[in-house]
Design an enzyme around this catalytic site. Structure first.
Site, PDB file in Angstrom:
ATOM      1  N   GLN A 108      21.768 -29.709 -27.033  1.00  0.00           N
ATOM      2  CA  GLN A 108      20.850 -29.465 -25.929  1.00  0.00           C
ATOM      3  C   GLN A 108      19.627 -28.691 -26.426  1.00  0.00           C
ATOM      4  O   GLN A 108      18.691 -28.473 -25.689  1.00  0.00           O
ATOM      5  CB  GLN A 108      21.558 -28.661 -24.829  1.00  0.00           C
ATOM      6  CG  GLN A 108      22.775 -29.330 -24.238  1.00  0.00           C
ATOM      7  CD  GLN A 108      23.583 -28.361 -23.383  1.00  0.00           C
ATOM      8  OE1 GLN A 108      23.340 -28.212 -22.186  1.00  0.00           O
ATOM      9  NE2 GLN A 108      24.517 -27.663 -24.009  1.00  0.00           N
ATOM     10  N   ASP A 111      15.073 -26.840 -30.867  1.00  0.00           N
ATOM     11  CA  ASP A 111      14.470 -26.006 -31.912  1.00  0.00           C
ATOM     12  C   ASP A 111      14.460 -26.631 -33.309  1.00  0.00           C
ATOM     13  O   ASP A 111      13.945 -26.014 -34.250  1.00  0.00           O
ATOM     14  CB  ASP A 111      15.187 -24.646 -31.965  1.00  0.00           C
ATOM     15  CG  ASP A 111      16.691 -24.774 -32.160  1.00  0.00           C
ATOM     16  OD1 ASP A 111      17.437 -23.943 -31.610  1.00  0.00           O
ATOM     17  OD2 ASP A 111      17.124 -25.725 -32.858  1.00  0.00           O
ATOM     18  N   HIS A 126      17.882 -33.029 -25.039  1.00  0.00           N
ATOM     19  CA  HIS A 126      16.748 -32.388 -24.347  1.00  0.00           C
ATOM     20  C   HIS A 126      15.470 -32.467 -25.177  1.00  0.00           C
ATOM     21  O   HIS A 126      14.502 -31.743 -24.911  1.00  0.00           O
ATOM     22  CB  HIS A 126      17.108 -30.941 -23.978  1.00  0.00           C
ATOM     23  CG  HIS A 126      18.231 -30.869 -22.985  1.00  0.00           C
ATOM     24  ND1 HIS A 126      18.950 -29.722 -22.747  1.00  0.00           N
ATOM     25  CD2 HIS A 126      18.779 -31.822 -22.186  1.00  0.00           C
ATOM     26  CE1 HIS A 126      19.886 -29.976 -21.834  1.00  0.00           C
ATOM     27  NE2 HIS A 126      19.810 -31.225 -21.485  1.00  0.00           N
ATOM     28  N   CYS A 174      -2.921 -38.755 -30.076  1.00  0.00           N
ATOM     29  CA  CYS A 174      -2.124 -39.896 -30.549  1.00  0.00           C
ATOM     30  C   CYS A 174      -2.928 -40.681 -31.583  1.00  0.00           C
ATOM     31  O   CYS A 174      -4.078 -41.029 -31.338  1.00  0.00           O
ATOM     32  CB  CYS A 174      -1.781 -40.773 -29.348  1.00  0.00           C
ATOM     33  SG  CYS A 174      -0.959 -42.296 -29.774  1.00  0.00           S
ATOM     34  N   CYS A 177      -3.616 -44.424 -29.865  1.00  0.00           N
ATOM     35  CA  CYS A 177      -4.544 -44.669 -28.751  1.00  0.00           C
ATOM     36  C   CYS A 177      -5.468 -43.484 -28.484  1.00  0.00           C
ATOM     37  O   CYS A 177      -6.305 -43.548 -27.586  1.00  0.00           O
ATOM     38  CB  CYS A 177      -3.753 -45.026 -27.500  1.00  0.00           C
ATOM     39  SG  CYS A 177      -2.931 -43.610 -26.768  1.00  0.00           S
ATOM     40  N   PRO A 239      31.226 -16.286 -27.629  1.00  0.00           N
ATOM     41  CA  PRO A 239      31.703 -14.893 -27.638  1.00  0.00           C
ATOM     42  C   PRO A 239      31.879 -14.290 -26.252  1.00  0.00           C
ATOM     43  O   PRO A 239      32.618 -13.318 -26.100  1.00  0.00           O
ATOM     44  CB  PRO A 239      30.620 -14.153 -28.408  1.00  0.00           C
ATOM     45  CG  PRO A 239      29.383 -14.966 -28.221  1.00  0.00           C
ATOM     46  CD  PRO A 239      29.852 -16.397 -28.098  1.00  0.00           C
ATOM     47  N   THR A 256      29.251 -18.392 -33.044  1.00  0.00           N
ATOM     48  CA  THR A 256      29.406 -19.607 -33.851  1.00  0.00           C
ATOM     49  C   THR A 256      29.015 -19.365 -35.306  1.00  0.00           C
ATOM     50  O   THR A 256      29.602 -19.954 -36.206  1.00  0.00           O
ATOM     51  CB  THR A 256      28.539 -20.739 -33.266  1.00  0.00           C
ATOM     52  OG1 THR A 256      27.266 -20.213 -32.892  1.00  0.00           O
ATOM     53  CG2 THR A 256      29.171 -21.376 -32.055  1.00  0.00           C
TER      54      THR A 256
HETATM   55  N1  APR Z   1      27.427 -17.896 -30.587  1.00  0.00           N
HETATM   56  C1  APR Z   1      27.970 -18.731 -29.658  1.00  0.00           C
HETATM   57  N2  APR Z   1      27.667 -18.701 -28.340  1.00  0.00           N
HETATM   58  C2  APR Z   1      26.777 -17.754 -27.943  1.00  0.00           C
HETATM   59  C3  APR Z   1      26.178 -16.836 -28.839  1.00  0.00           C
HETATM   60  C4  APR Z   1      26.533 -16.950 -30.227  1.00  0.00           C
HETATM   61  N3  APR Z   1      26.017 -16.138 -31.152  1.00  0.00           N
HETATM   62  N4  APR Z   1      25.348 -16.021 -28.133  1.00  0.00           N
HETATM   63  C5  APR Z   1      25.429 -16.421 -26.833  1.00  0.00           C
HETATM   64  N5  APR Z   1      26.298 -17.454 -26.714  1.00  0.00           N
HETATM   65  C6  APR Z   1      26.655 -18.219 -25.516  1.00  0.00           C
HETATM   66  C7  APR Z   1      26.572 -17.464 -24.193  1.00  0.00           C
HETATM   67  O1  APR Z   1      27.776 -16.780 -23.908  1.00  0.00           O
HETATM   68  C8  APR Z   1      26.313 -18.585 -23.203  1.00  0.00           C
HETATM   69  O2  APR Z   1      27.529 -19.105 -22.726  1.00  0.00           O
HETATM   70  O3  APR Z   1      25.712 -19.260 -25.399  1.00  0.00           O
HETATM   71  C9  APR Z   1      25.610 -19.667 -24.037  1.00  0.00           C
HETATM   72  C10 APR Z   1      24.138 -19.869 -23.715  1.00  0.00           C
HETATM   73  O4  APR Z   1      24.057 -20.409 -22.424  1.00  0.00           O
HETATM   74  P1  APR Z   1      22.628 -20.783 -21.791  1.00  0.00           P
HETATM   75  O5  APR Z   1      21.691 -19.680 -22.029  1.00  0.00           O
HETATM   76  O6  APR Z   1      22.883 -21.213 -20.394  1.00  0.00           O
HETATM   77  O7  APR Z   1      22.123 -22.010 -22.680  1.00  0.00           O
HETATM   78  P2  APR Z   1      22.552 -23.545 -22.668  1.00  0.00           P
HETATM   79  O8  APR Z   1      23.969 -23.728 -22.258  1.00  0.00           O
HETATM   80  O9  APR Z   1      22.141 -24.107 -23.955  1.00  0.00           O
HETATM   81  O10 APR Z   1      21.594 -24.124 -21.511  1.00  0.00           O
HETATM   82  C11 APR Z   1      21.613 -25.493 -21.246  1.00  0.00           C
HETATM   83  O11 APR Z   1      19.695 -25.265 -19.847  1.00  0.00           O
HETATM   84  O12 APR Z   1      17.753 -24.184 -19.580  1.00  0.00           O
HETATM   85  C12 APR Z   1      18.287 -25.379 -19.879  1.00  0.00           C
HETATM   86  O13 APR Z   1      17.388 -27.150 -21.154  1.00  0.00           O
HETATM   87  C13 APR Z   1      17.892 -25.852 -21.257  1.00  0.00           C
HETATM   88  O14 APR Z   1      19.245 -26.895 -22.957  1.00  0.00           O
HETATM   89  C14 APR Z   1      19.208 -25.852 -22.026  1.00  0.00           C
HETATM   90  C15 APR Z   1      20.238 -25.996 -20.931  1.00  0.00           C
HETATM   91 ZN    ZN Z   2      -0.817 -43.148 -27.600  1.00  0.00          ZN
END
Ligand code: APR
Ligand code: ZN
Length: 268
Positions: A108, A111, A126, A174, A177, A239, A256
């Site tokens: 998702q 980056d 995404h 682009c 175009c 975590p 992770t």
């Molecule tokens: N290692 C693993 N997990 C972690 C760490 C880490 N070091 N630090 C934080 N987390 C966990 C948090 O506990 C949380 O559950 O990562 C999760 C981040 O959740 P969100 O901030 O909601 O991000 P995400 O799930 O990627 O969001 C989904 O929402 O805003 C939109 O498009 C955006 O792709 C994104 C989507």
């Molecule tokens: Zn174009």
């Protein structure tokens, strides 16, 4: 023996027996690279209203209404994205692919860090911040992360103001175009990318690693359930929380960037 050694070993045993694992990733995987997550304390959506800055219409009207606030946060994010490097979590996923265990990374995240870690088969649901898409003909162009940020920082500083007219002058053009291009990311209310491929990978895998996601954004968050329905083992690494408790086989309440290398070491 580390506090979660039993869980790490259990995950390693499950992964060592497969050639068809998939990883489903969220912003937590890049947290240890210094990129803020969205919903953790101090996260991006705590600082800006997602309905304002997370939709293209909302972004344009917020910029018109309060450019300073948004640009302040934008500059911080630019700094973080400029400094970010792949962390041991990204590298461990690339290792698992080289070891013939991990087949697909479904992310998702926008980056580009998993790409830079050397993973070959990545599905970016995404989109990618550093890939541009033409607003007219749809052609796409991938740009290098750090030079693009350097260019943005320099040109933004020289802008007379942050009006939409001024900001549009920064937009790449682009090659085909000549029209304006925008970052090829999925804003709220827009269709996700590569959905059929993501679901196919989710249905095909026999082990799914669910990494660093709060599991609140659909359709992506449906993937672990789909994998479970097809009989896959589910390993969650997070975590702070396990949003997929009812379908989890192994839960590792760790970062992770720490847990994934430990699992790889156990397998090797
Ligand atoms: N290692 C693993 N997990 C972690 C760490 C880490 N070091 N630090 C934080 N987390 C966990 C948090 O506990 C949380 O559950 O990562 C999760 C981040 O959740 P969100 O901030 O909601 O991000 P995400 O799930 O990627 O969001 C989904 O929402 O805003 C939109 O498009 C955006 O792709 C994104 C989507
Ligand atoms: Zn174009």
């Amino acid at each position: 023996m580390g506090s979660y050694d039993r869980e790490i070993s259990a995950a390693a045993v499950i992964l060592a027996e497969t050639k068809k694992a998939a990883a489903f990733c969220g912003s937590g995987v890049s947290a240890e690279s210094g990129i803020s997550t969205f919903r953790d304390p101090g996260g991006i959506w705590e600082r800006i209203n997602p309905m304002e800055a997370g939709t293209s219409g909302g972004l344009i009207s917020s910029l018109a209404k309060n450019p300073e606030k948004l640009m302040g946060i934008f500059f911080e994010l630019l700094e973080a994205f400029e400094k970010a490097e792949c962390n041991p979590g990204h590298l461990a996923l690339a290792d698992l692919e080289k070891m013939g265990i991990l087949e697909t990374v479904i992310t998702q995240n926008v980056d580009n860090l998993q790409n830079e870690a050397g993973s070959g088969n990545i599905i970016e649901m995404h989109g990618n911040l550093f890939r541009m898409a033409c607003l007219s003909c749809g052609r796409k162009k991938k740009l290098d992360r750090k030079p693009l940020i350097l260019y943005l920082k320099q040109t933004l500083r020289n802008l007379k103001d942050y009006s939409l007219e001024s900001l549009v002058t920064l937009a790449p053009r682009c090659d085909a175009c000549g029209s304006i291009m925008r970052p090829d990311i999925v804003m709220f209310g827009e269709a996700v990318q590569d959905l059929p491929r993501a679901f196919e990978a989710g249905q095909d895998c026999d082990v799914m690693l669910v990494l660093g996601t709060s599991g609140v954004v659909y359709p992506a968050a449906e993937l672990p359930f789909e994998a479970k329905r097809k009989g896959a083992d589910i390993i969650v690494i997070n975590p702070n929380e396990n949003p997929f408790e009812e379908i989890t086989d192994v839960y590792i309440p760790m970062k992770t960037g720490v847990a994934l290398p430990a699992i790889v070491d156990k397998i090797k």
